[in-house]
Motif scaffolding. Structure first.
Motif, PDB file in Angstrom:
ATOM      1  N   GLY A 225     -26.901  39.457 -32.413  1.00 49.46           N
ATOM      2  CA  GLY A 225     -26.912  40.347 -33.563  1.00 49.46           C
ATOM      3  C   GLY A 225     -28.021  41.386 -33.480  1.00 49.46           C
ATOM      4  O   GLY A 225     -27.825  42.544 -33.864  1.00 49.46           O
ATOM      5  N   ASN A 226     -29.189  40.994 -32.959  1.00 46.61           N
ATOM      6  CA  ASN A 226     -30.291  41.944 -32.877  1.00 46.61           C
ATOM      7  C   ASN A 226     -30.032  43.058 -31.873  1.00 46.61           C
ATOM      8  O   ASN A 226     -30.509  44.182 -32.051  1.00 46.61           O
ATOM      9  N   GLY A 279     -20.815  26.063 -40.563  1.00 48.43           N
ATOM     10  CA  GLY A 279     -20.335  26.636 -39.315  1.00 48.43           C
ATOM     11  C   GLY A 279     -19.311  27.734 -39.526  1.00 48.43           C
ATOM     12  O   GLY A 279     -19.421  28.828 -38.951  1.00 48.43           O
ATOM     13  N   THR A 280     -18.307  27.462 -40.338  1.00 46.08           N
ATOM     14  CA  THR A 280     -17.274  28.468 -40.612  1.00 46.08           C
ATOM     15  C   THR A 280     -17.863  29.672 -41.333  1.00 46.08           C
ATOM     16  O   THR A 280     -17.489  30.819 -41.059  1.00 46.08           O
ATOM     17  N   ALA A 281     -18.799  29.437 -42.239  1.00 43.93           N
ATOM     18  CA  ALA A 281     -19.427  30.543 -42.962  1.00 43.93           C
ATOM     19  C   ALA A 281     -20.173  31.466 -42.000  1.00 43.93           C
ATOM     20  O   ALA A 281     -20.100  32.696 -42.116  1.00 43.93           O
ATOM     21  N   LEU A 282     -20.871  30.898 -41.017  1.00 52.16           N
ATOM     22  CA  LEU A 282     -21.594  31.715 -40.049  1.00 52.16           C
ATOM     23  C   LEU A 282     -20.642  32.546 -39.192  1.00 52.16           C
ATOM     24  O   LEU A 282     -20.930  33.701 -38.859  1.00 52.16           O
ATOM     25  N   THR A 283     -19.490  31.985 -38.845  1.00 50.36           N
ATOM     26  CA  THR A 283     -18.497  32.733 -38.070  1.00 50.36           C
ATOM     27  C   THR A 283     -17.934  33.890 -38.889  1.00 50.36           C
ATOM     28  O   THR A 283     -17.777  35.015 -38.391  1.00 50.36           O
ATOM     29  N   CYS A 284     -17.638  33.627 -40.147  1.00 51.96           N
ATOM     30  CA  CYS A 284     -17.079  34.667 -41.014  1.00 51.96           C
ATOM     31  C   CYS A 284     -18.063  35.813 -41.233  1.00 51.96           C
ATOM     32  O   CYS A 284     -17.680  36.984 -41.222  1.00 51.96           O
ATOM     33  N   MET A 381     -19.039  38.514 -30.426  1.00 45.41           N
ATOM     34  CA  MET A 381     -19.935  37.369 -30.566  1.00 45.41           C
ATOM     35  C   MET A 381     -19.320  36.226 -31.353  1.00 45.41           C
ATOM     36  O   MET A 381     -19.647  35.056 -31.129  1.00 45.41           O
ATOM     37  N   THR A 382     -18.439  36.524 -32.293  1.00 42.90           N
ATOM     38  CA  THR A 382     -17.882  35.479 -33.137  1.00 42.90           C
ATOM     39  C   THR A 382     -17.150  34.427 -32.307  1.00 42.90           C
ATOM     40  O   THR A 382     -17.239  33.228 -32.580  1.00 42.90           O
ATOM     41  N   MET A 388     -19.954  26.635 -30.965  1.00 46.44           N
ATOM     42  CA  MET A 388     -21.275  26.020 -30.862  1.00 46.44           C
ATOM     43  C   MET A 388     -21.852  25.646 -32.221  1.00 46.44           C
ATOM     44  O   MET A 388     -22.705  24.758 -32.316  1.00 46.44           O
ATOM     45  N   THR A 389     -21.413  26.314 -33.268  1.00 45.46           N
ATOM     46  CA  THR A 389     -21.947  26.056 -34.612  1.00 45.46           C
ATOM     47  C   THR A 389     -20.827  25.675 -35.579  1.00 45.46           C
ATOM     48  O   THR A 389     -20.878  26.022 -36.753  1.00 45.46           O
TER      49      THR A 389
END
Length: 425
Positions: A225-226, A279-284, A381-382, A388-389
């Motif tokens: 992301g950075n 995990g799903t929230a981070l992907t979204c 990246m998603t 992994m998460t």
């Protein structure tokens, strides 16, 4: 929430206001000295280089030092440091190399402060996942509100009074933060590993991250992301001036729109994690950020650009609550400083790559090209980090952390308590 958390929240809120002032003012100050995208990239990248050079060793030192003392000393040092470019501005000898050097030293102080604060918080809150989620939501919400919502317009306005004024304002906020942190309660110091060198302790912390697939995924997410966000940030001021036709105050309002979205994202992060799973929230949120950056690149006017930045900010705000809260709940206290610094180092080491990538793409092609490239990278990246998460891996890690506290460990408590607690206040 413990009484000490209120003082920690106040300290970081005050400091974040100063950061917001500088976030808007520094690119505009640099623009008064040069219009070269690569020169602007040097200033942006300089603040991230300390993480590349000292990130892992810094975490090992924080695990040895008193974390509260580390925080207030670093804030006091940064307050003094900011007096240098302020004096240079008053004497009309400010330059890009000086701005880059100051950015580097501010970044070094930020390395130690941020690592110590990340390690201090779970000690203050007893490593309770519910309290950590609530605390990170409040801290991130305040940081977003001050650093992006209130600070940028203030920075733009203060810059009209002189180039030294926003720098001095940030110095005052660092000083106030140092005084507040100094008053925080002390927490027990971790017992260092016997007869281990600093380098060996640093390697142990890095190995802990790289050998754990979940922690590695949590670290890779902000790292990739950075690259994208710094590619955008490097050219954003120039993009706003040349493509959107906005002036100094309008640029501050664009940053404010991003902060408003970040405030919303931080506020709903805990609720989003409970409903979708962390995990799903981070992907979204990664997908939302990518689509928002692509929309920013294609924005036909400042209003559409502001909306795109707000949506991107919401994704970023939620991510920066969910990820650190999970990490703080599952990592042992003795390793917290090193794990936090290793994760942050990966993210910050990626930032110079993004800064120079943005400057190069803008120079070689078009000012919109870094934005299109950043959006595509976030979407790609998603797929990489989703496995992994994932939710199953997150739940397994929380269960593995629970036996240390027995059946009453916070990670094993019924979800009813989580539902009864507000996300922010």
């Amino acid at each position: 929430m413990p009484t000490g958390f209120g003082r920690l929240w106040t300290a970081q809120t005050v400091s974040s206001l100063g950061d917001g002032v500088s976030h808007a003012a520094l690119p505009l100050i640099a623009l008064t000295l040069t219009r070269d995208p690569m020169a602007l990239a040097v200033v942006t990248a300089a603040g991230t280089l300390p993480w590349l050079l000292f990130g892992v060793l810094g975490g090992a030192l924080v695990d040895r030092w008193d974390r509260r003392r580390t925080m207030w000393v670093m804030d006091a040092a940064r307050a003094v440091l900011l007096a240098i470019p302020a004096a240079a501005a008053l004497l009309d000898v400010l330059s890009i190399p000086l701005l880059a050097a100051v950015a580097f030293l501010l970044g070094l102080g930020g390395l130690f402060f941020d690592t110590a604060a990340t390690a201090y918080l779970p000690d203050l809150l007893g490593r309770d996942p519910v309290l950590l989620g609530r605390a990170n939501s409040r801290l991130r919400g305040a940081q977003t509100a001050m650093a992006g919502f209130a600070g940028p317009p203030a920075g733009s306005a203060l810059l009209a009074l002189g180039r030294a004024v926003p720098l001095l304002a940030n110095a005052v906020t660092f000083l106030l933060s140092a005084l507040l942190v100094h008053s925080l309660p002390a927490t027990p110091r971790t017992v260092p590993e016997a007869r281990e060198s600093l380098l060996r302790q640093a390697r142990a912390g890095a190995s802990y991250v790289f050998r754990d697939r979940l922690l590695l995924g949590l670290a890779l997410r902000p790292a990739v992301g950075n690259v994208a966000f710094l590619a955008v940030e490097t050219v954003l001021a120039l993009f706003a001036h040349e493509r959107l036709g906005v002036g100094t105050y309008g640029f501050g309002l664009l940053l404010t729109a991003e902060a408003a979205g970040g405030l919303l994202g931080a506020a709903i992060a805990s609720r989003l994690g409970r409903r979708l799973g962390t995990g799903t929230a981070l992907t979204c949120t990664a997908a939302v950020e990518g689509l928002a950056i692509l929309s920013l690149a294609a924005a036909p006017n400042p209003y559409a650009a502001g909306l795109a930045l707000a949506v991107c900010g919401a994704g970023m705000g939620a991510t920066m609550v969910l990820g650190p809260s999970l990490r703080q709940a599952i990592v042992p206290a003795r390793l917290m400083g090193r794990v936090a610094s290793t994760s942050r180092m990966l993210a910050m080491c990626a930032a110079p790559v993004g800064a120079f990538l943005g400057g190069w793409l803008a120079t070689a092609y078009d000012i919109r090209t870094p934005l299109y490239a950043a959006g595509a990278l976030l979407l790609a990246m998603t797929a990489v980090t989703a496995s992994m998460t994932g939710n199953r891996r997150v739940e397994a890690a929380l269960r593995a952390a629970a036996p240390a506290g027995g059946p009453d460990h916070p990670a094993t408590r019924a979800p009813a308590r989580q539902e009864s607690a507000p996300d922010v206040g």
